[in-house]
Design an enzyme around this catalytic site. Structure first.
Site, short mmCIF file in Angstrom:
data_model
loop_
_atom_site.label_atom_id
_atom_site.label_comp_id
_atom_site.label_asym_id
_atom_site.label_seq_id
_atom_site.Cartn_x
_atom_site.Cartn_y
_atom_site.Cartn_z
N PHE A 283 0.87 -1.18 0.00
CA PHE A 283 0.00 0.00 0.00
C PHE A 283 0.90 1.22 0.00
CE2 PHE A 283 -4.64 0.58 1.42
CZ PHE A 283 -5.11 -0.28 0.45
N GLU B 116 -6.91 2.03 -3.57
CA GLU B 116 -5.47 2.10 -3.74
C GLU B 116 -4.90 0.71 -4.06
OE1 GLU B 116 -3.75 4.40 -0.67
OE2 GLU B 116 -1.82 3.38 -0.80
N LEU C 265 -15.10 5.21 -4.47
CA LEU C 265 -13.67 4.93 -4.35
C LEU C 265 -13.22 3.81 -5.29
CD1 LEU C 265 -11.06 5.43 -2.70
CD2 LEU C 265 -11.71 3.41 -1.38
N GLN D 285 -8.17 14.29 3.88
CA GLN D 285 -7.51 13.49 2.85
C GLN D 285 -8.34 13.45 1.57
OE1 GLN D 285 -6.67 8.96 3.08
NE2 GLN D 285 -4.72 10.01 3.24
N ARG E 254 -3.08 10.48 6.42
CA ARG E 254 -3.23 9.09 6.84
C ARG E 254 -2.72 8.15 5.77
NH1 ARG E 254 -7.31 4.94 5.74
NH2 ARG E 254 -8.38 6.31 4.29
N HIS F 236 -11.90 12.03 1.03
CA HIS F 236 -11.94 10.61 1.40
C HIS F 236 -11.93 10.37 2.90
CE1 HIS F 236 -11.40 6.36 1.00
NE2 HIS F 236 -10.19 6.36 1.52
N ARG G 156 -1.00 9.24 -0.71
CA ARG G 156 -2.20 9.79 -1.35
C ARG G 156 -2.14 11.28 -1.60
NH1 ARG G 156 -6.54 6.24 2.09
NH2 ARG G 156 -6.00 4.33 0.98
N HIS H 191 -8.57 11.43 -1.80
CA HIS H 191 -8.09 10.19 -2.41
C HIS H 191 -7.85 10.45 -3.89
CE1 HIS H 191 -7.69 6.01 -3.55
NE2 HIS H 191 -7.67 5.70 -2.27
C1 LIG Z 1 -14.82 4.08 0.30
C2 LIG Z 1 -13.88 3.99 1.45
C3 LIG Z 1 -12.91 3.02 1.50
C4 LIG Z 1 -12.05 2.92 2.58
N1 LIG Z 1 -11.09 1.94 2.57
C5 LIG Z 1 -10.24 1.84 3.63
C6 LIG Z 1 -9.24 0.84 3.66
O1 LIG Z 1 -9.10 0.04 2.75
N2 LIG Z 1 -8.43 0.78 4.73
C7 LIG Z 1 -8.55 1.63 5.78
O2 LIG Z 1 -7.80 1.50 6.74
N3 LIG Z 1 -9.51 2.58 5.78
C8 LIG Z 1 -10.35 2.72 4.73
N4 LIG Z 1 -11.30 3.71 4.72
C9 LIG Z 1 -11.55 4.49 5.93
C10 LIG Z 1 -12.36 3.65 6.92
O3 LIG Z 1 -13.30 2.88 6.24
C11 LIG Z 1 -13.11 4.52 7.92
O4 LIG Z 1 -12.26 5.46 8.47
C12 LIG Z 1 -13.66 3.67 9.05
O5 LIG Z 1 -14.42 2.61 8.56
C13 LIG Z 1 -14.46 4.49 10.02
O6 LIG Z 1 -15.08 3.63 10.95
P1 LIG Z 1 -15.84 4.21 12.20
O7 LIG Z 1 -16.28 3.05 12.99
O8 LIG Z 1 -14.99 5.22 12.86
O9 LIG Z 1 -17.07 5.01 11.60
P2 LIG Z 1 -18.28 4.57 10.65
O10 LIG Z 1 -18.13 3.24 10.07
O11 LIG Z 1 -18.50 5.70 9.73
O12 LIG Z 1 -19.49 4.46 11.65
C14 LIG Z 1 -20.09 5.59 12.23
C15 LIG Z 1 -21.31 5.13 12.98
O13 LIG Z 1 -21.81 6.20 13.74
C16 LIG Z 1 -23.19 6.28 13.60
N5 LIG Z 1 -23.54 7.68 13.84
C17 LIG Z 1 -22.94 8.78 13.36
N6 LIG Z 1 -23.51 9.89 13.86
C18 LIG Z 1 -24.49 9.48 14.69
C19 LIG Z 1 -25.42 10.16 15.50
N7 LIG Z 1 -25.45 11.49 15.59
N8 LIG Z 1 -26.30 9.42 16.20
C20 LIG Z 1 -26.29 8.07 16.14
N9 LIG Z 1 -25.40 7.39 15.39
C21 LIG Z 1 -24.52 8.08 14.68
C22 LIG Z 1 -23.50 5.75 12.23
O14 LIG Z 1 -24.78 5.23 12.19
C23 LIG Z 1 -22.45 4.66 12.11
O15 LIG Z 1 -22.95 3.46 12.65
C24 LIG Z 1 -12.15 3.83 3.63
C25 LIG Z 1 -13.11 4.83 3.58
C26 LIG Z 1 -13.92 4.96 2.46
C27 LIG Z 1 -14.81 6.14 2.35
#
Ligand SMILES: Cc1cc2nc3c(=O)[nH]c(=O)nc-3n(C[C@H](O)[C@H](O)[C@H](O)COP(=O)(O)OP(=O)(O)OC[C@H]3O[C@@H](n4cnc5c(N)ncnc54)[C@H](O)[C@@H]3O)c2cc1C
Ligand code: FES
Lengths: 596, 234
Positions: free
Chosen positions: A120, A255, A252, A240, A394, A359, A288, A242
């Site tokens: 990566f 990468e 997306l 960030q 990141r 991203h 990135r 992408h």
């Molecule tokens: C398309 C894409 C591909 C990616 N690929 C990678 C990768 O290959 N490798 C990597 O390391 N990272 C990757 N990332 C980044 C990574 O996916 C995210 O940073 C990570 O999944 C975030 O997880 P999280 O649990 O913090 O938040 P999220 O998965 O966004 O979850 C947030 C949660 O909070 C809840 N929520 C939010 N606000 C409220 C509220 N006010 N009240 C109640 N509930 C709420 C939502 O319902 C949700 O359940 C990618 C991101 C994208 C956009």
């Protein structure tokens, strides 16, 4: 009305929230998990490429270890990451990723049957563990499966899910988080929740921008709720972009495509990254921020493609054809499906039109290496948090890791805190909770009334603003003025225009006034979060008169460690953002020029 | 100048608190971009015309399973259905089938989730190495392809003729997941898994009509999973 009581509450059903809830419950703490969507619909499900851990399973990864992973992360962050936090994350990565395998995560395998790893950007060794190009889906399902299991095992203490509830307010009393106000989207009713400890794991805020890879639900509201209650947001200016998102929908294109050997081509068919000094060596696997800038420059210099009717369609090409059908089908099948469904392109035969897009939100709710915030009883984890392990930029594969590692840390610390505050170190003999002070109930009830009034005033408003117009203007503004290349003039004008949009927000009105399953009401509440978080991004970007990682200032093109090797803290106030700063934890790796 | 065209969205509407019965409402949506999706059309309606329309969405990229609905005669995801791929100048949209309506296209999925939970959707392993991963060969891992991709959107469940008539039937999605764990080389609960689905409303209810396969937006084949489980039981 009496508030609903839970020992602890996790807000967010993505990877960080689920991992935190599991950790709490594993430590015999009762927990409620509130999420505005079913956990499996969280944005985490969309992650593609993989999760980093220095397992050394790849033949070229033999000499890899956590320290090298830490170095790559700190260098990638342009030295703004806190090094103690990075070291913790890269060390604990190994145990956490193995645990995911034990819980059933369907990782791809190498010839020895171990977890497969791929190269990566910005990483010295192939250390990104993956499940085809649907790693987030595999991980989120694995954790949710454990939630289901925990709920089914009788000895486990309660684990309650509040699905499709939007948390609108956090209630703080004497510097302590005492509860939340949540909106049940189906019924439209608000409830007050009383608790000892809250973990916010509410994800990123990509939808502030127009072109973003983020889910529609990533509005920034999840960061805004603690921000409104006085918790600062940290390093919000670092966004960030992408390099490769599909033109049109900005979905997306991982990468992993470049990790597998894909080429970026300009309109002459050249691998143009070799023309730029900071990407000439590492080419398509450069970090990135560097590739996004170089694509943008290449396009500005006439090397891109463009639909004359639509200037936002400017792009370059990502060519996978030479990888061959087998490799594309086995390792990048999700990407092929996306290209075929959303753009009518089969990457086996045609290159993919790509452009940079928002991203990831490097910044977030300020916390320390223990996931603790300035408010007692409030913990944060995942993309919503800023520990900081990503600093100014990141590395791919590190944010899934962050969710898992710091989800666990937050869960552990919240468990200790709760057990300490509710029962002391010894469980009470009756198993019952000691009586609680009712004063808190009154405070929560007041907060509930206040939120109810807010909703009523939106529903009864006879203003003339359509909320979607405000959101569209916000998106455009952020794209144009707060994008990959920034300068003081554009940022100042952005700040003014945000204030106007915030003003216009007060005359929003809806043509549907019922509370029940009013999705438009939900989006309106979230829009306020988007506007206020956007303001913090712009204020931070304007004050940071340097270029570092993802922030590139055309009027301050160099990194300036003397004045800006520090974290930005943005505090909410009714008059606007108040900025402050905080030391970066250095230690192991001396800041050097970031060259690849 | 781009010619301004419009397309008619005929959308199922029902608020059980206020309406005595469901009805369809027609909306005109501008169709300028050729990559307009059904989901984007629905947002246009909700944001610009009628704030009352309720539907679910999240990822807009066909991975989260939120936006499944019935579009012009077939189940599918609103977010990856291009308006240009549909025939005619009218799009008829209904909610998922065999589910209670909460409002409009927003249905009650609780029974669907209950059935998924019923099949014990988690790996059950008796022994684990302490500090490293279990090994799995390429061919063992390959058995999971086409199973783990399920996004639990509910299209198969809604299109199934058996779930239509038999409320208690576990349905194609839950049974696909039962098979996903059954075929995993790391799972140690094969007999228990077979026992769970070896019930009246388990695998034996499936009449192998393959509607589930046809309606799956991820091109998965729950019916063949059910057949696999049946084979192991005889
Ligand atoms: C398309 C894409 C591909 C990616 N690929 C990678 C990768 O290959 N490798 C990597 O390391 N990272 C990757 N990332 C980044 C990574 O996916 C995210 O940073 C990570 O999944 C975030 O997880 P999280 O649990 O913090 O938040 P999220 O998965 O966004 O979850 C947030 C949660 O909070 C809840 N929520 C939010 N606000 C409220 C509220 N006010 N009240 C109640 N509930 C709420 C939502 O319902 C949700 O359940 C990618 C991101 C994208 C956009
Ligand atoms: S919005 Fe996620 S599948 Fe359509």
């Amino acid at each position: 009305m009496k508030p609903i009581y839970h020992d602890t509450i996790v807000v967010g059903g993505g990877l960080a929230g689920l991992r935190a809830a599991l950790e709490l419950n594993r430590r015999n703490v009762k927990v409620a998990l509130i999420s505005k969507v079913y956990p499996l619909r969280s944005h985490s499900v969309a992650a593609q490429g993989g999760i980093n851990a220095a397992l050394g399973n790849h033949p070229r990864g033999y000499y890899d270890n956590w320290e090298k992973h830490a170095f790559d992360t700190v260098k990638g962050s342009d030295y703004l990451a806190d090094q103690d936090a990075v070291i913790r994350m890269t060390k604990e990565a190994l145990e956490r990723v193995i645990e995911l395998e034990h819980w059933g995560c369907p990782f791809d395998r190498n010839d020895e049957g171990k977890i497969a790893q791929r190269p990566f950007g910005g990483a010295g060794f192939p250390r990104t563990c993956y499940s085809t190009d649907k790693t987030g889906h595999a991980l989120l399902h694995t954790l949710y499966e454990q939630i289901v299991k925990f709920r089914q095992i009788a000895e486990r203490k309660e684990l309650v899910l509040y699905n499709e509830w939007l948390v609108t307010k956090m209630v703080v009393e004497d510097g302590k988080c005492i509860g939340l106000i949540g909106l049940d989207i189906k019924s439209g009713n608000l409830s007050a929740f009383k608790t000892n400890a809250v973990i916010f794991a509410t994800g990123g805020s990509g939808r502030i921008y127009g072109k973003t890879t983020n889910a529609l639900i990533n509005t920034g509201m999840g960061m805004a709720v603690p921000y409104w209650s006085g918790v600062p947001l940290k390093d919000m200016e670092f966004i960030q972009f992408h390099p490769t998102t599909l033109v049109g929908k900005n979905i997306l294109i991982t990468e992993g495509c470049r990790g597998e050997g894909g080429y970026l081509l300009n309109n002459k068919g050249e691998r143009f990254l070799e023309k730029y000094k900071d990407s000439e060596k590492t080419m398509e696997v450069a970090p990135r921020d560097i590739i996004s800038r170089n694509i943008t420059k290449e396009i500005m210099e006439g090397g891109g493609y463009e639909d004359p009717a639509d200037p936002t369609s400017r792009h370059v090409l990502l060519d996978l054809r030479h990888l061959g059908e087998d490799r594309i089908m086995s390792r990048l099948s999700g990407i092929r499906e996306i290209c075929m469904k959303f753009a009518g392109i089969d990457p086996v035969y045609e290159p993919i039109p790509v452009q940079p897009g928002q991203h990831y939100t490097m910044g977030g709710i300020d916390c320390n290496i223990e996931s603790e915030t300035q408010i007692k009883g409030l913990y944060v984890a995942g993309e919503a948090a800023c520990v900081s392990v990503h600093g100014a930029n990141r590395l791919g594969g590190n944010s899934l890791l962050e969710t898992i590692v710091f989800g666990t840390v937050a869960g552990e610390n919240a468990a200790n805190y709760t057990q300490g505050t509710t029962y002391g170190s010894v469980p009470s003999p009756t198993g019952r909770r000691p009586p609680r002070c009712n004063n808190k109930d009154n405070i929560l009830d007041d907060a509930l009334k206040c939120e109810n009034r807010k909703i009523e005033s939106i529903l009864n408003s006879n203003g003339n603003e359509n909320p979607s117009n405000i959101r569209e203007e916000l998106n455009k503004l952020m794209e144009e003025n707060v994008g990959i290349f920034r300068n003081a003039e554009a940022l100042k004008s952005a700040l003014n225009r945000i204030k106007q949009l915030q003003e216009r927000y007060t005359s929003i009105s809806l043509n549907y006034k019922e509370r029940r399953t009013n999705l438009s009401l939900m989006w309106v509440l979230e829009l306020k979060g988007s506007l206020d978080v956007a303001e913090a991004i712009i204020a931070g970007a304007l004050a940071r008169e340097e270029s570092r990682g993802s922030q590139f200032r055309t009027d301050f093109t160099e990194r300036n460690d003397e004045d800006f090797l520090k974290h930005t803290l943005a505090y909410f106030s009714d008059e606007g953002v108040r900025l402050d700063y905080k030391e970066v934890t250095l230690g192991r790796f001396e800041p050097k020029a970031r060259e690849y | 100048m781009v010619q301004k065209r419009e397309i008619c969205f005929k959308v199922f509407r029902f608020d059980p608190d206020r309406d005595s019965k469901p009805y369809f409402q027609a909306y005109q949506v501008p169709f300028v971009r050729k990559d307009l999706t059904v989901l984007e059309g629905l947002f246009y309606i909700q944001e610009k015309l009628d704030n009352s329309l309720a539907f679910r969405s999240s990822c807009r990229s066909a991975v989260c399973g939120s936006c499944a609905m019935h579009i012009n005669g077939g189940y599918g995801l609103a977010c990856n259905t291009l308006v240009s791929s549909l025939k005619g100048n009218k799009i008829t949209i209904r909610p998922l089938g065999h589910m209670n309506i909460i409002k409009d296209l927003f249905v009650d999925l609780e029974p669907f989730w209950k059935k998924y939970e019923f099949i014990k959707p988690y790996l059950i392993s008796k022994t684990l190495p302490s500090d490293h991963e279990r090994l799995q060969s390429h061919s063992e891992r390959a058995k999971l392809d086409g199973l783990i991709d399920c996004i639990l959107c509910g299209c198969c469940y809604s299109s199934c003729m058996v779930t239509l008539t038999k409320d208690e039937y576990l349905g194609p999605a839950a049974l696909l997941w039962a098979n996903r764990f059954y075929v995993d080389s790391r799972d140690d609960a094969k007999d228990e898994r077979l026992a769970i689905v070896n019930v009246e409303n388990g695998v034996w209810r499936c009449h192998t009509i393959f509607n589930c396969h046809q309606s799956c937006p991820k091109s998965l084949n729950p019916a063949s999973c059910i057949t696999n489980l049946k084979m192991k039981l005889i």
